[in-house]
Design an enzyme around this catalytic site. Sequence first.
Site, mmCIF file in Angstrom:
data_model
loop_
_atom_site.group_PDB
_atom_site.id
_atom_site.type_symbol
_atom_site.label_atom_id
_atom_site.label_comp_id
_atom_site.label_asym_id
_atom_site.label_seq_id
_atom_site.Cartn_x
_atom_site.Cartn_y
_atom_site.Cartn_z
ATOM 1 N N LYS A 99 0.846 -1.182 0.000
ATOM 2 C CA LYS A 99 0.000 0.000 0.000
ATOM 3 C C LYS A 99 0.883 1.233 0.000
ATOM 4 O O LYS A 99 1.725 1.394 0.880
ATOM 5 C CB LYS A 99 -0.852 -0.058 1.253
ATOM 6 C CG LYS A 99 -1.648 1.140 1.455
ATOM 7 C CD LYS A 99 -2.445 1.010 2.704
ATOM 8 C CE LYS A 99 -3.178 2.306 2.821
ATOM 9 N NZ LYS A 99 -3.329 2.747 4.152
HETATM 10 P P1 FBP Z 1 -6.742 7.350 4.410
HETATM 11 O O1 FBP Z 1 -7.575 6.850 3.264
HETATM 12 O O2 FBP Z 1 -7.560 7.998 5.466
HETATM 13 O O3 FBP Z 1 -5.596 8.207 3.925
HETATM 14 O O4 FBP Z 1 -6.146 6.071 5.108
HETATM 15 C C1 FBP Z 1 -5.037 5.433 4.624
HETATM 16 C C2 FBP Z 1 -3.959 5.404 5.674
HETATM 17 O O5 FBP Z 1 -2.918 4.568 5.262
HETATM 18 C C3 FBP Z 1 -4.408 4.948 7.042
HETATM 19 O O6 FBP Z 1 -4.342 3.566 7.190
HETATM 20 C C4 FBP Z 1 -3.494 5.701 7.931
HETATM 21 O O7 FBP Z 1 -4.024 6.009 9.170
HETATM 22 C C5 FBP Z 1 -3.269 6.971 7.202
HETATM 23 O O8 FBP Z 1 -3.421 6.703 5.846
HETATM 24 C C6 FBP Z 1 -1.910 7.518 7.517
HETATM 25 O O9 FBP Z 1 -1.751 8.729 6.920
HETATM 26 P P2 FBP Z 1 -0.558 9.670 7.303
HETATM 27 O O10 FBP Z 1 0.410 8.879 8.122
HETATM 28 O O11 FBP Z 1 -0.017 10.107 6.002
HETATM 29 O O12 FBP Z 1 -1.153 10.773 8.054
#
Ligand code: FBP
Length: 305
Positions: free
Chosen positions: A205
């Site tokens: 991911k």
């Molecule tokens: P979102 O769709 O809300 O961006 O979620 C994806 C994700 O990978 C979550 O699992 C995680 O909490 C978040 O993004 C982390 O985002 P960042 O560390 O960039 O704030």
Amino acid sequence: MMTKRVKEILNHYPGENAGVLTNLARLMMSGRLGGTGKFVILPVDQGFEHGPARSFAVNPPAYDPAYHFQLALDAGCNAYAAPLGFLEAGAAEFAGAIPLILKLNNHDVLHDEKDPLSAQTASVKDALRLGAAAIGFTIYPGSSNAQIMYSQLRELALEAKSHGLAVVVWSYPRGSDISKEGETAIDVVAYAAQIAAQLGAHVIKVKAPSSHIELAEAKKAYEKAKVPIETLADRIRHVVQSSFNGKRIVIFSGGATVGDEQLLAEVKGIHEGGGFGSIVGRNSFQRPHDKAVELLGKIMSIYAS
Ligand code: FBP
């Protein structure tokens, strides 16, 4: 019924045991996109990663763990991913309803260091106890603590695979040597995807890449080989190629909440570039339930087309 496409994808993992392949198949055969080899996953670890108000205040029913199991089910997602607490709160009630991915590490922003290191917050044993199909683990390539996370993942992935669990890796470049723009630069995202693949991830991911190139040496290589990176579809194609030439499942994260049109345009680019799907957190649970189900439905229709 197992489809040709799912079989084809499973054939990209010839070294894996029957348990891992079964769990990868479970992820690919579940939900509205079941059988297509495409994914839409609901991840809800933002309560931990960003804090409860930033995550849920805009849609208060989302403070309740059961809400997210139900949302993932109502929308027909392939899987639901969350930290230990959220999964423990609903795994028995929703047993067998949807494949689960247990996040084994988490980071908070109360101490928002330049070189982040997530804490291990759950174990492979927890994942087995909760009936999860996979473990999830975040690495921050570029952090001065990256080596620690790589080593932790090496051990947890080995243990998970030995018990037949699939391994999903969130690969998010960040750290004191990477600029903010560089975190989503095409060369850096492709590199992060490659590192996750080399660490044995079955599902990778990453964030959708921009056309910025962060590293000078990489820039020369992109220019010399004339790697197309102009459109989002071009860049997705390159990230998929960087993930063992499309032999690893690569999905892209949704990011902060944006309007429907903007999100759907991005999903079209991911689909056109051969991405395997999306993992959409805030853009799902920060909308009212019915609007989220509708939007996720539109995303699934794009991937099914
Ligand atoms: P979102 O769709 O809300 O961006 O979620 C994806 C994700 O990978 C979550 O699992 C995680 O909490 C978040 O993004 C982390 O985002 P960042 O560390 O960039 O704030």
